[in-house]
Design an enzyme around this catalytic site. Structure first.
Site, PDB file in Angstrom:
ATOM      1  N   ARG A  90      -9.563   0.935   8.772  1.00 35.89           N
ATOM      2  CA  ARG A  90      -9.037  -0.387   9.104  1.00 35.89           C
ATOM      3  C   ARG A  90     -10.075  -1.253   9.805  1.00 35.89           C
ATOM      4  O   ARG A  90      -9.783  -2.368  10.199  1.00 35.89           O
ATOM      5  CB  ARG A  90      -7.838  -0.220  10.009  1.00 35.89           C
ATOM      6  N   LYS A  96       0.834  -1.212   0.000  1.00 31.42           N
ATOM      7  CA  LYS A  96       0.000   0.000   0.000  1.00 31.42           C
ATOM      8  C   LYS A  96       0.868   1.262   0.000  1.00 31.42           C
ATOM      9  O   LYS A  96       0.600   2.199  -0.730  1.00 31.42           O
ATOM     10  CB  LYS A  96      -0.923   0.031   1.227  1.00 31.42           C
ATOM     11  N   ARG A 137      12.078  -5.265   5.119  1.00 35.69           N
ATOM     12  CA  ARG A 137      11.633  -3.928   4.721  1.00 35.69           C
ATOM     13  C   ARG A 137      12.465  -2.800   5.354  1.00 35.69           C
ATOM     14  O   ARG A 137      12.730  -2.818   6.545  1.00 35.69           O
ATOM     15  CB  ARG A 137      10.159  -3.774   5.113  1.00 35.69           C
ATOM     16  N   ARG A 142       0.023  -8.125  13.776  1.00 38.07           N
ATOM     17  CA  ARG A 142      -0.576  -7.182  12.820  1.00 38.07           C
ATOM     18  C   ARG A 142      -1.375  -7.932  11.750  1.00 38.07           C
ATOM     19  O   ARG A 142      -2.426  -7.466  11.311  1.00 38.07           O
ATOM     20  CB  ARG A 142       0.515  -6.320  12.175  1.00 38.07           C
ATOM     21  N   ARG A 197      11.266  -0.388  10.611  1.00 35.78           N
ATOM     22  CA  ARG A 197      10.224  -0.057  11.580  1.00 35.78           C
ATOM     23  C   ARG A 197      10.294  -0.984  12.781  1.00 35.78           C
ATOM     24  O   ARG A 197      10.499  -2.181  12.641  1.00 35.78           O
ATOM     25  CB  ARG A 197       8.851  -0.207  10.910  1.00 35.78           C
TER      26      ARG A 197
END
Ligand code: AMP
Length: 213
Positions: free
Chosen positions: A88, A13, A127, A171, A160
């Protein structure tokens, strides 16, 4: 034009929001970025959100909805935006429906980026994100030209805190329990575009742009 990007953590996203916002000349509103900025500045909002973010849980609706709706009232997004990470859950979606209600405004399309769970875990594991412009990289799949440095703006890349194995698992659980019902919610309103999120970012972007046309 208001476009919502829907999909699991790691679906792409953030990457697609950056690409689409450049192509469509629309500002990007990413609820996770707004929370991370508040956390960095140690504002009251940041302090309230911190514990939830660290655990991979959703920040309570009353805090999140107010933050995003305030952002959506700003002049640069008054006529359109790409929404990433919001809504969400159903309550957030209903609040957004009210805020972007016709005749003045409307949600044009909801782009659901579909990626399998094994691929999501792989992507989140490697990431790295630019501190300045939030563009994400992957150490194997899409590394930056210079290690630790953003190709786009030269900013520093960081990992992160919530991209660790335990928090990623949480998550994803939260996504399947609370966010995935939005797929049906927007399907019923005729706004959903389902996009195959496999492959590289440029290919996925091509599919999204073709579907939006
Ligand atoms: P993201 O950058 O979208 O992955 O969001 C990072 C974290 O911020 C999430 O795991 C949540 O703790 C929080 N967050 C972001 N967006 C929302 C939202 N719409 N509702 C509740 N919490 C959110």
């Amino acid at each position: 034009m208001y476009i919502i990007l829907l999909g699991a953590p790691g679906a792409g996203k953030g990457t697609q929001a950056v690409m689409l916002s450049e192509k469509l000349k629309l500002a990007q509103v990413a609820s996770g970025d707004l929370f991370r900025q508040a956390l960095q500045k140690e504002t009251e909002l940041g302090k309230k959100a911190k514990a939830y973010m660290e655990k991979g849980q959703l920040v309570p609706d009353e805090i999140t909805i107010q933050m995003v709706l305030e952002r959506l009232a700003a002049p640069d997004v008054k006529n359109g935006a790409i929404l990433d990470g919001f809504p969400r859950n159903i309550k957030q979606a209903q609040a957004l429906d009210k805020a972007l209600a016709p005749p003045k405004k409307k949600i044009d399309k909801v782009v659901y980026i579909k990626v399998g769970e094994a691929e999501l875990l792989k992507r989140l594991g490697g990431r790295w994100i630019c501190r300045k412009c939030q563009v994400p990289y992957h150490e194997v799949e899409s590394p930056p030209k210079v290690k630790g440095e953003c190709d786009r703006c030269g900013g520093e890349l960081y990992q992160r805190a919530d991209d660790n194995v335990a928090t990623v698992k949480k998550r994803l659980e939260v996504y399947f329990a609370e966010t995935s019902p939005l797929i049906d919610y927007y399907k019923k309103s005729g706004k959903l575009l389902e996009i195959n999120g496999d492959g590289n970012a440029a290919d996925v972007n091509g599919r999204i742009v073709a579907a939006l046309r």
